[in-house]
Write a protein that holds these residues in place. Structure first.
Motif, PDB file in Angstrom:
ATOM      1  N   ALA A 295      -7.445 -38.012 -14.087  1.00 38.91           N
ATOM      2  CA  ALA A 295      -5.955 -37.735 -13.956  1.00 38.91           C
ATOM      3  C   ALA A 295      -5.636 -38.275 -12.687  1.00 38.91           C
ATOM      4  O   ALA A 295      -4.577 -38.880 -12.695  1.00 38.91           O
ATOM      5  CB  ALA A 295      -6.109 -36.063 -13.825  1.00 38.91           C
ATOM      6  N   LYS A 296      -6.474 -38.397 -11.691  1.00 36.91           N
ATOM      7  CA  LYS A 296      -5.914 -38.903 -10.406  1.00 36.91           C
ATOM      8  C   LYS A 296      -5.785 -40.507 -10.675  1.00 36.91           C
ATOM      9  O   LYS A 296      -5.105 -40.987  -9.895  1.00 36.91           O
ATOM     10  CB  LYS A 296      -6.957 -38.627  -9.435  1.00 36.91           C
ATOM     11  N   ALA A 297      -6.428 -40.992 -11.459  1.00 28.32           N
ATOM     12  CA  ALA A 297      -6.499 -42.348 -11.726  1.00 28.32           C
ATOM     13  C   ALA A 297      -5.195 -42.856 -12.600  1.00 28.32           C
ATOM     14  O   ALA A 297      -4.650 -43.781 -12.318  1.00 28.32           O
ATOM     15  CB  ALA A 297      -7.531 -43.173 -12.506  1.00 28.32           C
ATOM     16  N   LEU A 298      -4.804 -41.982 -13.388  1.00 26.18           N
ATOM     17  CA  LEU A 298      -3.674 -42.177 -14.426  1.00 26.18           C
ATOM     18  C   LEU A 298      -2.432 -41.928 -13.349  1.00 26.18           C
ATOM     19  O   LEU A 298      -1.455 -42.571 -13.811  1.00 26.18           O
ATOM     20  CB  LEU A 298      -3.965 -41.088 -15.727  1.00 26.18           C
ATOM     21  N   ASP A 299      -2.296 -40.743 -12.764  1.00 30.85           N
ATOM     22  CA  ASP A 299      -0.838 -40.323 -12.523  1.00 30.85           C
ATOM     23  C   ASP A 299      -0.918 -39.817 -11.034  1.00 30.85           C
ATOM     24  O   ASP A 299      -0.094 -39.046 -10.656  1.00 30.85           O
ATOM     25  CB  ASP A 299      -0.258 -39.460 -13.223  1.00 30.85           C
ATOM     26  N   PHE A 300      -2.113 -40.158 -10.322  1.00 33.69           N
ATOM     27  CA  PHE A 300      -2.376 -39.495  -9.037  1.00 33.69           C
ATOM     28  C   PHE A 300      -2.010 -37.936  -8.655  1.00 33.69           C
ATOM     29  O   PHE A 300      -1.558 -37.588  -7.613  1.00 33.69           O
ATOM     30  CB  PHE A 300      -1.383 -40.379  -7.895  1.00 33.69           C
ATOM     31  N   ILE A 301      -2.690 -37.438  -9.626  1.00 34.17           N
ATOM     32  CA  ILE A 301      -2.262 -35.674  -9.958  1.00 34.17           C
ATOM     33  C   ILE A 301      -3.566 -35.012 -10.127  1.00 34.17           C
ATOM     34  O   ILE A 301      -4.341 -35.722 -11.146  1.00 34.17           O
ATOM     35  CB  ILE A 301      -1.117 -35.607 -10.741  1.00 34.17           C
ATOM     36  N   ASP A 302      -3.773 -33.935  -9.883  1.00 34.20           N
ATOM     37  CA  ASP A 302      -4.814 -32.963 -10.413  1.00 34.20           C
ATOM     38  C   ASP A 302      -4.625 -32.542 -11.853  1.00 34.20           C
ATOM     39  O   ASP A 302      -3.697 -32.507 -12.355  1.00 34.20           O
ATOM     40  CB  ASP A 302      -5.085 -31.899  -9.437  1.00 34.20           C
ATOM     41  N   PRO A 536       6.451 -42.309  -1.174  1.00 31.24           N
ATOM     42  CA  PRO A 536       6.727 -40.679  -1.477  1.00 31.24           C
ATOM     43  C   PRO A 536       7.141 -40.666  -2.923  1.00 31.24           C
ATOM     44  O   PRO A 536       7.187 -39.447  -3.259  1.00 31.24           O
ATOM     45  CB  PRO A 536       8.181 -40.767  -0.428  1.00 31.24           C
ATOM     46  N   ARG A 537       7.678 -41.733  -3.670  1.00 30.57           N
ATOM     47  CA  ARG A 537       8.139 -41.382  -4.890  1.00 30.57           C
ATOM     48  C   ARG A 537       7.466 -42.774  -5.772  1.00 30.57           C
ATOM     49  O   ARG A 537       8.171 -43.975  -5.603  1.00 30.57           O
ATOM     50  CB  ARG A 537       9.390 -41.331  -5.185  1.00 30.57           C
ATOM     51  N   SER A 538       6.410 -42.825  -6.607  1.00 30.45           N
ATOM     52  CA  SER A 538       5.795 -43.639  -7.265  1.00 30.45           C
ATOM     53  C   SER A 538       6.068 -43.567  -8.534  1.00 30.45           C
ATOM     54  O   SER A 538       7.586 -43.025  -9.041  1.00 30.45           O
ATOM     55  CB  SER A 538       4.303 -43.829  -7.075  1.00 30.45           C
ATOM     56  N   VAL A 539       5.381 -43.549  -9.696  1.00 29.32           N
ATOM     57  CA  VAL A 539       5.497 -43.453 -11.053  1.00 29.32           C
ATOM     58  C   VAL A 539       6.075 -42.198 -11.096  1.00 29.32           C
ATOM     59  O   VAL A 539       5.720 -40.996 -10.458  1.00 29.32           O
ATOM     60  CB  VAL A 539       4.145 -43.711 -11.855  1.00 29.32           C
ATOM     61  N   TYR A 540       6.689 -41.824 -12.299  1.00 28.50           N
ATOM     62  CA  TYR A 540       7.189 -40.613 -12.647  1.00 28.50           C
ATOM     63  C   TYR A 540       6.292 -39.545 -12.841  1.00 28.50           C
ATOM     64  O   TYR A 540       4.901 -40.002 -13.196  1.00 28.50           O
ATOM     65  CB  TYR A 540       8.128 -40.341 -13.952  1.00 28.50           C
ATOM     66  N   ALA A 541       6.207 -38.375 -12.302  1.00 36.30           N
ATOM     67  CA  ALA A 541       5.237 -37.257 -12.100  1.00 36.30           C
ATOM     68  C   ALA A 541       5.234 -36.662 -13.757  1.00 36.30           C
ATOM     69  O   ALA A 541       5.998 -36.070 -14.217  1.00 36.30           O
ATOM     70  CB  ALA A 541       5.635 -36.085 -11.619  1.00 36.30           C
ATOM     71  N   ALA A 542       4.042 -37.075 -14.321  1.00 40.18           N
ATOM     72  CA  ALA A 542       3.949 -36.526 -15.822  1.00 40.18           C
ATOM     73  C   ALA A 542       3.285 -35.210 -15.726  1.00 40.18           C
ATOM     74  O   ALA A 542       2.055 -34.900 -16.506  1.00 40.18           O
ATOM     75  CB  ALA A 542       3.061 -37.640 -16.490  1.00 40.18           C
ATOM     76  N   VAL A 543       3.957 -34.307 -15.102  1.00 43.51           N
ATOM     77  CA  VAL A 543       3.736 -32.791 -15.515  1.00 43.51           C
ATOM     78  C   VAL A 543       3.991 -32.292 -16.808  1.00 43.51           C
ATOM     79  O   VAL A 543       4.769 -33.178 -17.529  1.00 43.51           O
ATOM     80  CB  VAL A 543       4.257 -32.036 -14.473  1.00 43.51           C
ATOM     81  N   PRO A 544       3.528 -31.250 -17.109  1.00 47.90           N
ATOM     82  CA  PRO A 544       3.642 -30.759 -18.568  1.00 47.90           C
ATOM     83  C   PRO A 544       4.941 -30.603 -19.016  1.00 47.90           C
ATOM     84  O   PRO A 544       5.691 -30.221 -18.015  1.00 47.90           O
ATOM     85  CB  PRO A 544       2.952 -29.628 -18.608  1.00 47.90           C
ATOM     86  N   GLY A 545       5.463 -30.779 -20.156  1.00 45.24           N
ATOM     87  CA  GLY A 545       6.883 -30.938 -20.603  1.00 45.24           C
ATOM     88  C   GLY A 545       7.889 -31.950 -20.164  1.00 45.24           C
ATOM     89  O   GLY A 545       9.086 -31.862 -20.604  1.00 45.24           O
ATOM     90  N   SER A 568      11.610 -44.076 -22.077  1.00 42.05           N
ATOM     91  CA  SER A 568      10.787 -43.922 -23.341  1.00 42.05           C
ATOM     92  C   SER A 568      10.150 -44.828 -23.794  1.00 42.05           C
ATOM     93  O   SER A 568      10.886 -45.871 -24.419  1.00 42.05           O
ATOM     94  CB  SER A 568      11.809 -43.059 -24.193  1.00 42.05           C
ATOM     95  N   GLN A 569       8.826 -44.964 -23.680  1.00 41.90           N
ATOM     96  CA  GLN A 569       7.969 -46.340 -24.431  1.00 41.90           C
ATOM     97  C   GLN A 569       6.705 -45.661 -24.592  1.00 41.90           C
ATOM     98  O   GLN A 569       6.199 -44.539 -24.082  1.00 41.90           O
ATOM     99  CB  GLN A 569       8.020 -47.583 -23.800  1.00 41.90           C
ATOM    100  N   LYS A 570       5.772 -46.136 -25.525  1.00 35.93           N
ATOM    101  CA  LYS A 570       4.447 -45.406 -25.850  1.00 35.93           C
ATOM    102  C   LYS A 570       3.324 -45.533 -24.874  1.00 35.93           C
ATOM    103  O   LYS A 570       2.611 -45.195 -25.120  1.00 35.93           O
ATOM    104  CB  LYS A 570       4.252 -46.001 -27.373  1.00 35.93           C
ATOM    105  N   PHE A 571       3.749 -46.202 -23.794  1.00 38.46           N
ATOM    106  CA  PHE A 571       2.709 -46.852 -22.808  1.00 38.46           C
ATOM    107  C   PHE A 571       3.107 -45.600 -21.482  1.00 38.46           C
ATOM    108  O   PHE A 571       4.070 -44.967 -21.396  1.00 38.46           O
ATOM    109  CB  PHE A 571       2.468 -48.210 -22.437  1.00 38.46           C
ATOM    110  N   LEU A 572       2.069 -45.333 -20.732  1.00 38.24           N
ATOM    111  CA  LEU A 572       2.216 -44.503 -19.547  1.00 38.24           C
ATOM    112  C   LEU A 572       3.029 -45.432 -18.588  1.00 38.24           C
ATOM    113  O   LEU A 572       3.523 -46.279 -18.834  1.00 38.24           O
ATOM    114  CB  LEU A 572       0.813 -44.209 -18.833  1.00 38.24           C
ATOM    115  N   GLY A 573       3.361 -44.438 -17.489  1.00 35.64           N
ATOM    116  CA  GLY A 573       3.957 -45.094 -16.309  1.00 35.64           C
ATOM    117  C   GLY A 573       2.885 -45.897 -15.682  1.00 35.64           C
ATOM    118  O   GLY A 573       2.001 -45.524 -14.641  1.00 35.64           O
ATOM    119  N   SER A 574       2.921 -47.272 -15.879  1.00 26.54           N
ATOM    120  CA  SER A 574       1.859 -48.114 -15.472  1.00 26.54           C
ATOM    121  C   SER A 574       2.542 -49.727 -15.532  1.00 26.54           C
ATOM    122  O   SER A 574       3.758 -49.649 -15.839  1.00 26.54           O
ATOM    123  CB  SER A 574       0.892 -48.076 -16.443  1.00 26.54           C
TER     124      SER A 574
END
Length: 627
Positions: A295-302, A536-545, A568-574
């Motif tokens: 999770a932290k590698a994909l989106d810097f988030i727990d 302070p604001r990197s890739v979009y926060a991919a929180v649920p929903g 909207s595209q099929k890959f992540l914020g990357s």
């Protein structure tokens, strides 16, 4: 046991699929220990070649067969995968990344641009010189249009930008890794003729051992084993992170991802990783052992804050491509080694790239279409088409008053960037590190690499330069401390404490950093200098929903298009998502010129219902140098 039980189970096999038929796939020699060591490899290779096997049972059962055979043969026969740090100092040949459906789709889209002849070449103003803006301009130029990129700062790259300090050392915005499962990025490297700038590493994943400071364990991908079996086998051969029972509990909830594909993945967006685990009865320890690092590698988030769709999307890409998880480092800084060739391509095809050109305002006509861009220096930029390749948090501050009651633009309120901190730390001697990316499994750190070992431009045999991702660094990402607001000195002291765990016999007891006070006299490596890069604001926060609010590249404004990894595209914020988002934006404009208007993605009903009540205001814009 598994084969005998399931070969007669009609849910999985045809009656013609006998145990003897399956056992034959292990090969003729099943008498020696050395032969049984490689039995799972022979089994998967042989069974994959049997045409009738593909008919008899689905891919999910292949994975179950892998689970059973690999564990049975490797629990007693394979040695421990945990080892002390080992220097590799070796780059590996470029893997075959071209023989995948995703790569062929990326290549096909690129050919659509290069083979295009515009009915009327369009002038296109692209706001933002990150990867997405540059990709959009590159493909528009190849399609015969006339893009001009306007980048606010004096360096290209956006979230992959870098600059030099007073000593001439490069400071990067983030630690960026290239994966084999980045089809549009790999295709881009091929088009630019710069594949030799990628330094491919051995096909494995390396994790620090929480309970054994200074020790690491690996997921090793065996050459020649096709996906998804190579991924499953890599996990099963590792005897340190999960028990046999935990592995069995983990597999079934993930099988629908392989069977149903993207439909199943998209339905999990309302669940966090933690929610998904508990819903499907996955063991709690897999969260500590694997998902926190992922999770932290994909989106810097727990994991309790991250949408399960993100994890499943990544796993689905990596599971379905033989070399999807193989990693590469760029051989130098991104602006020179990647962005500069993109710029050269744009200019060679008639486009332009302008640095230090911040936009002050997007000015609209009475009908809501864009009239021009008002630059901060007073210049007016007029074009046929306009593209925003800005991050969502920046674009929110530019949305014209006339657009603010449109549901399409109101859905931006549901999206925001995630904070992250990138660290560069130079030590006065060489640390005993690995030539690869390492998952720290630390409460404060995500991933790190010794760039003096992994990257040619930073190579040193006498000193180490560690680049580390400090995450989560704020409550929105699941952190207990708002590290973004803390001083650089506090961040470095906390990091030194984590490095003392990762390098227990090497980091010195340094009075400057209280967190190292328990280090033994054996440690001698001291920090020479550091750089702290706060985003302070990197890739979009991919929180649920959140996934349903990611907008289409097509907007309701006829001459305004969106690019960016958050669209909207099929890959992540990357990096891959950024390049694809730029290509899709270019496709919108190319198709429009040919009379094909791509649809606007449907906006959620509650956003539509509340949009009219929004009180529109003049956009505040962005202020400050380099903004």
């Amino acid at each position: 046991f598994f084969l005998s039980r399931f070969s007669t189970h009609s849910l999985f096999f045809s009656p013609a699929c006998s145990t003897t038929h399956l056992i034959s796939c292990f090969g003729p020699d099943t008498t020696s220990v050395s032969s049984w060591r490689s039995a799972p490899v022979r089994f998967i290779n042989n069974i994959s070649k049997k045409a009738d096997m593909h008919v008899l049972f689905p891919r999910s059962v292949f994975l179950l067969l892998l689970v059973s055979s690999s564990i049975a043969f490797n629990r007693c026969l394979l040695p421990s995968s945990t080892a002390r740090h080992t220097r590799l100092f070796k780059d590996f040949p470029k893997p075959n990344v071209e023989d995948t459906d995703n790569y062929r789709a990326a290549e096909s889209l690129s050919k659509k641009f290069s083979n295009n002849t515009p009915t009327t070449p369009k002038s296109v103003a692209v706001i933002g010189g990150g990867l997405s803006g540059l990709a959009c301009a590159k493909y528009l130029a190849e399609a015969g249009h006339k893009p001009k990129v306007y980048e606010a700062r004096d360096v290209l790259g956006g979230k992959v930008s870098a600059w030099q300090d007073a000593d001439g050392d490069w400071i990067e915005t983030g630690l960026h890794i290239f994966f084999g499962a980045y089809p549009n990025m790999m295709n881009l490297f091929s088009e630019l003729g710069i594949h030799d700038r990628l330094q491919w590493k051995v096909h494995k994943m390396i994790f620090a051992m929480q309970e054994l400071p200074g020790e690491f364990t690996t997921f090793d991908f065996i050459p020649g084993i096709p996906a998804p079996f190579n991924f499953g086998l890599a996990i099963l051969m590792n005897q340190k992170m999960l028990t046999f029972g935990e592995k069995l509990q983990t597999a079934p909830p993930l099988l629908p991802m392989l069977v149903e594909g993207q439909d199943f993945i998209d339905r999990q967006d309302e669940l966090s990783v933690t929610d998904f685990m508990r819903k499907y009865g996955m063991p709690e320890r897999i969260n500590r052992e694997v998902f926190i690092s992922m999770a932290k590698a994909l989106d810097f988030i727990d994991p309790d804050k991250l949408s399960m769709t993100v994890v499943l999307t990544a796993m689905n890409r990596f599971l379905n491509e033989d070399n999807g998880l193989q990693m590469a480092f760029l051989d130098g800084n991104q602006p020179d080694r990647l962005c500069a060739p993109m710029r050269s391509s744009i200019e060679a095809n008639g486009g332009e790239v302008h640095l230090s050109s911040p936009v002050k305002e997007i000015v609209t006509k009475e009908d809501g279409t864009v009239d021009h861009l008002l630059m901060r220096d007073g210049e007016k930029v007029v074009a046929d088409e306009y593209v925003s390749a800005m991050p969502v948090d920046i674009l929110k501050r530019y949305v014209p008053k006339r657009w603010q009651n449109m549901p399409y633009f109101r859905q931006f309120d549901e999206l925001e960037g995630i904070p992250v901190i990138n660290l560069h730390m130079w030590f006065d001697r060489k640390l005993n590190s690995v030539d690869h990316l390492c998952f720290s499994r630390s409460p404060l750190l995500s991933v790190y690499a010794d760039m003096s070992t992994t990257c040619k431009e930073y190579l040193s045999s006498t000193e180490s330069m560690l680049e580390l991702v400090f995450a989560p660094c704020s409550p929105i990402a699941g952190g207990d401390v708002n590290w973004i607001a803390r001083s650089d000195e506090e961040i470095i002291d906390a990091t030194m404490g984590e490095l003392a765990r990762l390098f227990p016999t090497e980091i010195a007891n340094d009075p400057r950093y209280p967190s190292t006070s328990n280090q033994s006299p054996q440690g001698t490596a001291k920090l020479k200098k550091y750089a702290v890069v706060k985003v302070p604001r990197s890739v979009y926060a991919a929180v649920p929903g959140r996934n349903k609010y990611r907008p289409s590249q097509t907007t309701p404004v006829p001459n305004f298009t969106l690019a960016g990894d958050w669209t909207s595209q099929k890959f992540l914020g990357s990096m891959e998502g950024a390049v694809l988002g730029g290509k899709l934006a270019a496709e919108v404009i190319v198709d429009k010129d040919r009379g094909v208007v791509r649809p606007v993605k449907e906006v959620q009903r509650h956003v539509v219902d509340s949009s009219a009540a929004h009180v529109a205001k003049e956009p505040p814009g962005v202020k400050g140098d380099g903004a």
